[in-house]
Design a protein around this motif. Structure first.
Motif, PDB file in Angstrom:
ATOM      1  N   TRP A  56       0.833  -1.192   0.000  1.00 42.23           N
ATOM      2  CA  TRP A  56       0.000   0.000   0.000  1.00 42.23           C
ATOM      3  C   TRP A  56       0.871   1.247   0.000  1.00 42.23           C
ATOM      4  N   LEU A  58       0.246   5.422   1.079  1.00 41.43           N
ATOM      5  CA  LEU A  58      -0.641   6.453   1.610  1.00 41.43           C
ATOM      6  C   LEU A  58       0.135   7.758   1.590  1.00 41.43           C
ATOM      7  N   PRO A  63       2.689   2.717   4.610  1.00 45.07           N
ATOM      8  CA  PRO A  63       2.286   2.688   6.010  1.00 45.07           C
ATOM      9  C   PRO A  63       2.313   1.275   6.588  1.00 45.07           C
ATOM     10  N   ILE A  68      -1.663   3.057  10.300  1.00 44.52           N
ATOM     11  CA  ILE A  68      -3.041   3.241   9.826  1.00 44.52           C
ATOM     12  C   ILE A  68      -4.002   3.186  11.004  1.00 44.52           C
ATOM     13  N   LYS A  71      -4.490   6.309  12.986  1.00 43.16           N
ATOM     14  CA  LYS A  71      -5.342   7.346  12.392  1.00 43.16           C
ATOM     15  C   LYS A  71      -6.805   7.165  12.793  1.00 43.16           C
TER      16      LYS A  71
END
Length: 79
Positions: A56, A58, A63, A68, A71
């Protein structure tokens, strides 16, 4: 016959959360696309694909699951 594919970072959801997500997405599709007809339920396909954080990006960063999760702070479940 709807097919729903949920993409997520591996480690973000526990087994209970996955079961709930699958059930609620199915319920929503029965309600909306199946117009509430319970006979539509066996036609609904839902799949959760989990991918390693390294797959992934971001904002240009790769990340971690912890980054994640930070967040989105845990919330109290209504009982």
């Amino acid at each position: 016959m709807p097919f729903v594919n949920v993409q997520t970072v591996k480690g973000m959801l526990d087994d209970g959360q996955k079961r709930e997500l699958l059930a609620r997405i199915t319920d929503l599709l029965v309600e909306i696309e199946g117009r509430g007809d319970p006979a539509f339920r066996p036609s609904v396909w839902v799949r959760i694909d989990e991918h390693a954080p390294e797959q992934w990006s971001l904002g240009g960063l790769q990340p971690t699951a912890a980054m994640i999760a930070a967040k989105f702070p845990p919330r109290e479940c209504a009982k």
